[in-house]
Design a protein around this motif. Structure first.
Motif, PDB file in Angstrom:
ATOM      1  N   PRO A 189      -7.434  -2.288  -2.279  1.00 13.12           N
ATOM      2  CA  PRO A 189      -8.127  -1.127  -2.864  1.00 13.12           C
ATOM      3  C   PRO A 189      -9.049  -0.442  -1.871  1.00 13.12           C
ATOM      4  O   PRO A 189      -9.118   0.797  -1.850  1.00 13.12           O
ATOM      5  CB  PRO A 189      -8.917  -1.733  -4.045  1.00 13.12           C
ATOM      6  CG  PRO A 189      -8.882  -3.201  -3.877  1.00 13.12           C
ATOM      7  CD  PRO A 189      -7.705  -3.529  -3.032  1.00 13.12           C
ATOM      8  N   VAL A 190      -9.729  -1.215  -1.022  1.00 11.96           N
ATOM      9  CA  VAL A 190     -10.669  -0.596  -0.070  1.00 11.96           C
ATOM     10  C   VAL A 190      -9.905   0.293   0.914  1.00 11.96           C
ATOM     11  O   VAL A 190     -10.285   1.436   1.169  1.00 11.96           O
ATOM     12  CB  VAL A 190     -11.509  -1.678   0.659  1.00 11.96           C
ATOM     13  CG1 VAL A 190     -12.258  -1.086   1.839  1.00 11.96           C
ATOM     14  CG2 VAL A 190     -12.488  -2.323  -0.318  1.00 11.96           C
ATOM     15  N   SER A 238      -7.796   7.816  -5.579  1.00 10.11           N
ATOM     16  CA  SER A 238      -9.181   8.263  -5.829  1.00 10.11           C
ATOM     17  C   SER A 238     -10.069   7.129  -6.322  1.00 10.11           C
ATOM     18  O   SER A 238     -11.196   6.976  -5.877  1.00 10.11           O
ATOM     19  CB  SER A 238      -9.207   9.379  -6.876  1.00 10.11           C
ATOM     20  OG  SER A 238      -8.348  10.394  -6.495  1.00 10.11           O
ATOM     21  N   THR A 239      -9.546   6.359  -7.291  1.00 12.14           N
ATOM     22  CA  THR A 239     -10.364   5.274  -7.839  1.00 12.14           C
ATOM     23  C   THR A 239      -9.551   3.999  -7.944  1.00 12.14           C
ATOM     24  O   THR A 239      -8.327   4.033  -8.090  1.00 12.14           O
ATOM     25  CB  THR A 239     -10.889   5.625  -9.251  1.00 12.14           C
ATOM     26  OG1 THR A 239      -9.755   5.861 -10.095  1.00 12.14           O
ATOM     27  CG2 THR A 239     -11.810   6.821  -9.254  1.00 12.14           C
ATOM     28  N   ALA A 240     -10.268   2.857  -7.885  1.00  7.77           N
ATOM     29  CA  ALA A 240      -9.572   1.572  -7.996  1.00  7.77           C
ATOM     30  C   ALA A 240     -10.422   0.584  -8.783  1.00  7.77           C
ATOM     31  O   ALA A 240     -11.650   0.698  -8.835  1.00  7.77           O
ATOM     32  CB  ALA A 240      -9.257   1.033  -6.596  1.00  7.77           C
ATOM     33  N   ILE A 241      -9.706  -0.363  -9.401  1.00  6.29           N
ATOM     34  CA  ILE A 241     -10.385  -1.475 -10.080  1.00  6.29           C
ATOM     35  C   ILE A 241      -9.880  -2.746  -9.406  1.00  6.29           C
ATOM     36  O   ILE A 241      -8.674  -2.992  -9.365  1.00  6.29           O
ATOM     37  CB  ILE A 241     -10.050  -1.499 -11.592  1.00  6.29           C
ATOM     38  CG1 ILE A 241     -10.430  -0.165 -12.255  1.00  6.29           C
ATOM     39  CG2 ILE A 241     -10.777  -2.670 -12.272  1.00  6.29           C
ATOM     40  CD1 ILE A 241      -9.929  -0.014 -13.685  1.00  6.29           C
ATOM     41  N   ALA A 242     -10.809  -3.514  -8.842  1.00  6.65           N
ATOM     42  CA  ALA A 242     -10.436  -4.765  -8.167  1.00  6.65           C
ATOM     43  C   ALA A 242     -10.740  -5.911  -9.124  1.00  6.65           C
ATOM     44  O   ALA A 242     -11.874  -6.069  -9.572  1.00  6.65           O
ATOM     45  CB  ALA A 242     -11.229  -4.909  -6.875  1.00  6.65           C
ATOM     46  N   ILE A 253      -4.781  -6.722  -9.159  1.00  9.34           N
ATOM     47  CA  ILE A 253      -5.021  -7.963  -9.905  1.00  9.34           C
ATOM     48  C   ILE A 253      -4.922  -9.143  -8.938  1.00  9.34           C
ATOM     49  O   ILE A 253      -3.902  -9.313  -8.271  1.00  9.34           O
ATOM     50  CB  ILE A 253      -3.965  -8.121 -11.044  1.00  9.34           C
ATOM     51  CG1 ILE A 253      -3.863  -6.849 -11.901  1.00  9.34           C
ATOM     52  CG2 ILE A 253      -4.251  -9.366 -11.891  1.00  9.34           C
ATOM     53  CD1 ILE A 253      -5.102  -6.454 -12.642  1.00  9.34           C
ATOM     54  N   GLY A 254      -5.957  -9.956  -8.881  1.00  2.00           N
ATOM     55  CA  GLY A 254      -5.997 -11.051  -7.910  1.00  2.00           C
ATOM     56  C   GLY A 254      -6.301 -10.463  -6.545  1.00  2.00           C
ATOM     57  O   GLY A 254      -5.623 -10.716  -5.559  1.00  2.00           O
ATOM     58  N   THR A 255      -7.374  -9.679  -6.497  1.00  2.00           N
ATOM     59  CA  THR A 255      -7.647  -8.860  -5.299  1.00  2.00           C
ATOM     60  C   THR A 255      -8.086  -9.702  -4.095  1.00  2.00           C
ATOM     61  O   THR A 255      -7.912  -9.323  -2.962  1.00  2.00           O
ATOM     62  CB  THR A 255      -8.703  -7.781  -5.646  1.00  2.00           C
ATOM     63  OG1 THR A 255      -8.721  -6.792  -4.645  1.00  2.00           O
ATOM     64  CG2 THR A 255     -10.105  -8.373  -5.828  1.00  2.00           C
ATOM     65  N   ASP A 256      -8.722 -10.857  -4.370  1.00  2.00           N
ATOM     66  CA  ASP A 256      -9.191 -11.802  -3.349  1.00  2.00           C
ATOM     67  C   ASP A 256     -10.164 -11.138  -2.364  1.00  2.00           C
ATOM     68  O   ASP A 256     -11.338 -11.003  -2.654  1.00  2.00           O
ATOM     69  CB  ASP A 256      -7.985 -12.434  -2.633  1.00  2.00           C
ATOM     70  CG  ASP A 256      -8.396 -13.655  -1.817  1.00  2.00           C
ATOM     71  OD1 ASP A 256      -9.578 -14.008  -1.877  1.00  2.00           O
ATOM     72  OD2 ASP A 256      -7.547 -14.241  -1.128  1.00  2.00           O
ATOM     73  N   HIS A 257      -9.659 -10.675  -1.215  1.00  2.00           N
ATOM     74  CA  HIS A 257     -10.487 -10.055  -0.174  1.00  2.00           C
ATOM     75  C   HIS A 257     -10.779  -8.579  -0.441  1.00  2.00           C
ATOM     76  O   HIS A 257     -11.650  -8.000   0.181  1.00  2.00           O
ATOM     77  CB  HIS A 257      -9.755 -10.184   1.168  1.00  2.00           C
ATOM     78  CG  HIS A 257      -8.266 -10.120   0.988  1.00  2.00           C
ATOM     79  ND1 HIS A 257      -7.639  -8.984   0.551  1.00  2.00           N
ATOM     80  CD2 HIS A 257      -7.305 -11.064   1.107  1.00  2.00           C
ATOM     81  CE1 HIS A 257      -6.330  -9.218   0.437  1.00  2.00           C
ATOM     82  NE2 HIS A 257      -6.105 -10.487   0.761  1.00  2.00           N
ATOM     83  N   ALA A 298       0.840  -1.214   0.000  1.00  2.00           N
ATOM     84  CA  ALA A 298       0.000   0.000   0.000  1.00  2.00           C
ATOM     85  C   ALA A 298       0.869   1.256   0.000  1.00  2.00           C
ATOM     86  O   ALA A 298       0.603   2.210  -0.735  1.00  2.00           O
ATOM     87  CB  ALA A 298      -0.925  -0.011   1.215  1.00  2.00           C
ATOM     88  N   ASP A 299       1.937   1.252   0.797  1.00  2.00           N
ATOM     89  CA  ASP A 299       2.836   2.420   0.852  1.00  2.00           C
ATOM     90  C   ASP A 299       3.443   2.717  -0.516  1.00  2.00           C
ATOM     91  O   ASP A 299       3.715   3.873  -0.845  1.00  2.00           O
ATOM     92  CB  ASP A 299       3.960   2.188   1.871  1.00  2.00           C
ATOM     93  CG  ASP A 299       3.447   2.306   3.304  1.00  2.00           C
ATOM     94  OD1 ASP A 299       2.307   2.793   3.477  1.00  2.00           O
ATOM     95  OD2 ASP A 299       4.168   1.890   4.228  1.00  2.00           O
TER      96      ASP A 299
END
Ligand SMILES: C[S@@+](CC[C@H](N)C(=O)[O-])C[C@H]1O[C@@H](n2cnc3c(N)ncnc32)[C@H](O)[C@@H]1O
Length: 231
Positions: free
Chosen positions: A33-34, A43-47, A25-29, A13-14
């Protein structure tokens, strides 16, 4: 629900902070992104996930946080669900190094048109670094994260050129001696301990493959111990 990122996800994340948009990519939980969007760090994310079940978990956590307008979910494999330049940063974490390499290979137009890729392979780091060197990428930052006895390797990658001058860099990170990460010694200890298992499995075995593997493991352990002495 308050998400507590693990040390590994915290380091990842840092590395994303500062970007406007990201894809996981391969966001799982969906924690990454949350956390980043909820904390106003992106600002925006694609999981993205190739499996429906994890994506359902992600959708739930997005809705718990009321972030439906800022985080989109996409079902699909690797980078295939993204357009070139659609996001500033792409994270591919918690997967094998070969799978990460194959994702980059399969959709190189997307990978090459992204400002930053954050890659965290669970294994085969060496093969992934070699792929990056040979295919127009540069590692601009290497980070390590520790969870119990495991040390995770995180690479920040951009389109560009790089050359490895020391063969151990494929294993221990680009410019590892100049960077001297505080967890480098722990990483080397972990690699020695894994290699010792391979060495002991091949000790005294009577095939030429086993003898070669034993000698290669002995030489590799010796080299790692030499590096440790210089830290
Ligand atoms: C071990 S989890 C890692 C989760 C998260 N990225 C992390 O680092 O904590 C791997 C996830 O990747 C997904 N996955 C595996 N292959 C994939 C692919 N080719 N494209 C997208 N997702 C994939 C799996 O469904 C799973 O949810």
């Amino acid at each position: 629900m308050n998400i507590q990122l693990s040390p590994r996800l915290k380091v990842i994340a840092d590395c994303v902070i500062g970007a406007k948009s990201m894809a996981d990519i391969g966001t799982d939980h969906g924690y990454l992104p949350v956390t980043l969007v909820a904390g106003n760090q992106v600002s925006t994310a694609i999981a993205v996930d190739v499996n429906k079940m994890p994506l359902e978990k992600t959708k739930k956590i997005i809705s718990t946080h009321g972030l439906e307008k800022s985080i989109e979910t996409r079902l699909g494999s690797g980078l295939s669900v993204l357009e070139p330049g659609e996001v500033e940063v792409i994270v591919i974490a918690g997967m094998g190094g070969l799978l990460i390499r194959d994702c980059l290979k399969a959709d190189s137009a997307v990978a090459q048109n992204t400002k930053k890729l954050i890659l965290q392979p669970m294994n085969n780091q060496k093969i992934l670094r070699r792929y990056l060197e040979e295919n127009g990428y540069q590692i601009t930052r290497e980070e390590l994260a520790q969870e119990d006895e495991r040390i995770y390797e995180v690479m920040v990658v951009e389109p560009g050129e790089m050359v490895f001058t020391n063969p151990l860099e494929y294993d221990l990170g680009h410019h590892f001696m100049a960077n001297k990460h505080p967890l480098l010694k722990a990483l080397i200890d972990r690699k020695i301990s894994l290699e010792e298992k391979i060495r002991e499995n091949t000790r005294g075995k009577d095939t030429s493959f086993a003898r070669q593997q034993f000698l290669a493991s002995e030489a590799y352990i010796k080299k790692l111990n030499e590096v440790k002495k210089c830290l």
